[in-house]
Design a protein around this motif. Structure first.
Motif, short mmCIF file in Angstrom:
data_model
loop_
_atom_site.label_atom_id
_atom_site.label_comp_id
_atom_site.label_asym_id
_atom_site.label_seq_id
_atom_site.Cartn_x
_atom_site.Cartn_y
_atom_site.Cartn_z
N ASN A 73 -49.70 1.69 -33.90
CA ASN A 73 -49.65 1.97 -34.53
C ASN A 73 -49.13 3.11 -34.36
OD1 ASN A 73 -47.08 2.39 -36.44
ND2 ASN A 73 -48.27 1.00 -37.72
N ALA A 74 -49.60 4.24 -34.51
CA ALA A 74 -49.85 6.21 -34.45
C ALA A 74 -49.71 6.30 -33.20
CB ALA A 74 -51.08 6.30 -34.83
N TYR A 75 -49.60 5.46 -32.02
CA TYR A 75 -49.89 5.53 -30.49
C TYR A 75 -48.27 5.84 -30.37
CZ TYR A 75 -49.99 5.89 -25.83
OH TYR A 75 -49.86 6.22 -24.09
N SER A 76 -47.95 4.27 -31.41
CA SER A 76 -46.63 4.31 -30.75
C SER A 76 -45.38 4.62 -31.06
CB SER A 76 -45.77 2.63 -31.08
OG SER A 76 -46.06 2.84 -32.31
N ILE A 77 -45.59 5.85 -31.71
CA ILE A 77 -44.91 7.31 -32.76
C ILE A 77 -45.24 8.46 -31.92
CG2 ILE A 77 -44.24 8.10 -34.50
CD1 ILE A 77 -45.35 5.48 -36.20
N THR A 78 -46.43 9.16 -31.80
CA THR A 78 -46.99 10.18 -31.26
C THR A 78 -46.64 9.83 -29.51
OG1 THR A 78 -48.96 9.37 -31.46
CG2 THR A 78 -48.21 10.67 -32.99
N ARG A 79 -47.00 8.69 -29.42
CA ARG A 79 -47.42 9.02 -27.52
C ARG A 79 -48.39 9.88 -27.01
NH1 ARG A 79 -45.49 4.27 -26.90
NH2 ARG A 79 -43.01 3.50 -27.27
N ASP A 80 -49.39 10.09 -27.78
CA ASP A 80 -50.34 10.73 -27.82
C ASP A 80 -51.97 10.31 -28.03
OD1 ASP A 80 -52.46 13.11 -28.21
OD2 ASP A 80 -50.94 13.74 -26.36
N ARG A 81 -52.65 10.04 -26.73
CA ARG A 81 -53.79 9.39 -27.75
C ARG A 81 -54.32 9.91 -28.76
NH1 ARG A 81 -57.80 8.59 -22.81
NH2 ARG A 81 -58.17 11.14 -22.59
N TYR A 82 -54.36 11.75 -28.47
CA TYR A 82 -55.37 12.46 -28.88
C TYR A 82 -54.55 12.37 -30.71
CZ TYR A 82 -57.78 13.15 -25.28
OH TYR A 82 -58.61 13.60 -23.95
N TYR A 83 -53.33 12.44 -30.42
CA TYR A 83 -53.04 12.70 -32.12
C TYR A 83 -52.96 11.62 -33.02
CZ TYR A 83 -49.62 17.07 -29.78
OH TYR A 83 -49.70 18.27 -29.90
N ALA A 84 -52.94 10.74 -32.25
CA ALA A 84 -52.55 8.48 -32.48
C ALA A 84 -54.65 9.44 -33.34
CB ALA A 84 -52.70 8.13 -32.34
N GLU A 85 -55.22 9.89 -32.46
CA GLU A 85 -56.50 9.05 -33.57
C GLU A 85 -56.58 10.42 -34.49
OE1 GLU A 85 -59.37 10.57 -30.30
OE2 GLU A 85 -59.30 8.74 -28.95
N ASP A 86 -56.14 11.46 -34.51
CA ASP A 86 -55.89 12.09 -35.69
C ASP A 86 -55.49 11.83 -36.73
OD1 ASP A 86 -57.52 14.13 -34.64
OD2 ASP A 86 -55.64 15.60 -33.97
N ILE A 87 -54.12 11.06 -36.67
CA ILE A 87 -53.21 10.71 -37.67
C ILE A 87 -54.45 8.93 -38.70
CG2 ILE A 87 -51.62 9.23 -37.63
CD1 ILE A 87 -50.08 10.50 -35.70
N VAL A 88 -54.98 8.57 -37.19
CA VAL A 88 -55.54 7.67 -37.87
C VAL A 88 -56.89 7.91 -38.71
CG1 VAL A 88 -57.12 5.51 -37.77
CG2 VAL A 88 -55.58 5.88 -36.33
N GLN A 89 -57.05 8.86 -38.41
CA GLN A 89 -58.46 9.70 -39.01
C GLN A 89 -57.53 10.41 -41.04
OE1 GLN A 89 -61.75 9.80 -38.73
NE2 GLN A 89 -61.40 8.37 -36.77
N GLU A 90 -56.50 10.73 -40.41
CA GLU A 90 -55.86 11.07 -41.38
C GLU A 90 -55.46 9.74 -42.42
OE1 GLU A 90 -51.82 13.99 -42.76
OE2 GLU A 90 -52.98 13.83 -40.85
N THR A 91 -54.93 8.55 -41.96
CA THR A 91 -54.79 7.70 -42.76
C THR A 91 -55.71 7.05 -43.92
OG1 THR A 91 -52.82 7.54 -40.65
CG2 THR A 91 -54.49 5.52 -42.68
N PHE A 92 -56.86 7.26 -42.85
CA PHE A 92 -57.71 6.69 -43.88
C PHE A 92 -58.37 7.12 -44.94
CE2 PHE A 92 -58.97 3.83 -40.20
CZ PHE A 92 -58.63 3.29 -40.71
N ILE A 93 -57.89 8.53 -44.60
CA ILE A 93 -58.97 9.95 -45.25
C ILE A 93 -57.91 9.79 -47.13
CG2 ILE A 93 -59.21 12.69 -46.43
CD1 ILE A 93 -59.43 12.49 -43.59
N LYS A 94 -56.10 9.51 -47.15
CA LYS A 94 -55.39 9.14 -47.61
C LYS A 94 -55.51 8.45 -48.73
CE LYS A 94 -51.59 11.59 -45.86
NZ LYS A 94 -50.08 11.62 -45.20
N ALA A 95 -55.83 7.21 -47.76
CA ALA A 95 -56.28 5.40 -48.22
C ALA A 95 -57.64 5.67 -49.32
CB ALA A 95 -56.73 4.54 -46.65
#
Length: 170
Positions: A19-41
Motif C-alpha cells: 500500500n505504501a509503496y504504491s503511493i511513494t514508489r520508493d521501497r525505503y520510504y514504504a518501509e519507513d511508512i509501515v513502521q510509522e503506521t505500526f507505531i501509530k496503531a
C-alpha cells in the motif's frame, strides 16, 4: 482487549508495505511508512472497536501516513538545506581532493594559455565553448562562412592545446 502485536505485524506487514509503496514508489520510504503506521496503531490500539477490521484500519493509517509523507517531501524540496546536509554533500563531492586540485591547476593553465591566443581566437572559443553556440550560429553572428568558422575554431583549439602543453612542461 489483548492483542498480540507481533502477530498483527506479521499478518499485515506485506499488505501495508505494498500500500505504501504504491503511493511513494520508493521501497525505503514504504518501509519507513509501515513502521510509522505500526507505531501509530500501537499507540491507538485501544480505539479500535472491531478486531476483525484491523487490516482495513491499518491500511487507512498507512495510506494517510504515505500521503502526508509525500506532501511533506513536496514542501521540503523548496526549503533550504540544513547545515548538516550541506556538509554531508560537501564531503561526498570532495572525496578526491587530488583530482580537484589537478582540475583546478589545469583550468588555470588553460586560462593562461587562452590569454596568449589572438583576440579573434579567444572570441571564437568563447562563443563556442562558454556560450555553447554551434559553428553555424557563430558564422551567422560574425557574417562568415560556416566552414571558415569551423577551421578557425579547429586551429584555435590546436594552438590552445599546444600552449597548455608548453605551460605543463615549463
Amino acid at each position: 482487549m489483548v492483542v498480540d502485536f507481533s502477530e498483527i505485524y506479521s499478518l499485515f506487514y506485506k499488505r501495508l508495505y505494498l500500500n505504501a509503496y504504491s503511493i511513494t514508489r520508493d521501497r525505503y520510504y514504504a518501509e519507513d511508512i509501515v513502521q510509522e503506521t505500526f507505531i501509530k496503531a500501537m499507540n491507538k490500539l485501544d480505539t479500535i472497536e472491531d478486531v476483525r477490521k484491523m487490516g482495513a484500519w491499518l491500511s487507512v493509517i498507512a495510506t494517510r501516513t504515505a500521503i502526508d509523507f509525500i506532501r511533506r517531501e513536496k514542501k521540503r524540496k523548496g526549503v533550504l538545506m540544513d547545515q548538516e546536509t550541506l556538509e554531508f554533500i560537501g564531503k561526498e563531492m570532495n572525496q578526491n581532493v587530488l583530482q580537484e586540485v589537478e582540475a583546478s591547476c589545469l583550468f588555470d593553465q588553460i586560462k593562461t594559455a587562452a590569454g596568449k591566443l589572438s583576440r579573434e581566437q579567444q572570441g571564437l572559443l568563447t562563443l563556442k565553448v562558454l556560450k555553447g553556440l554551434k559553428e553555424e550560429e557563430i558564422a551567422h553572428l560574425l557574417q562568415l562562412n560556416p566552414c571558415t568558422v569551423k577551421t578557425k575554431i579547429y586551429r584555435a583549439r590546436k594552438k590552445l592545446k599546444t600552449l597548455v602543453f608548453e605551460t605543463k612542461i615549463a
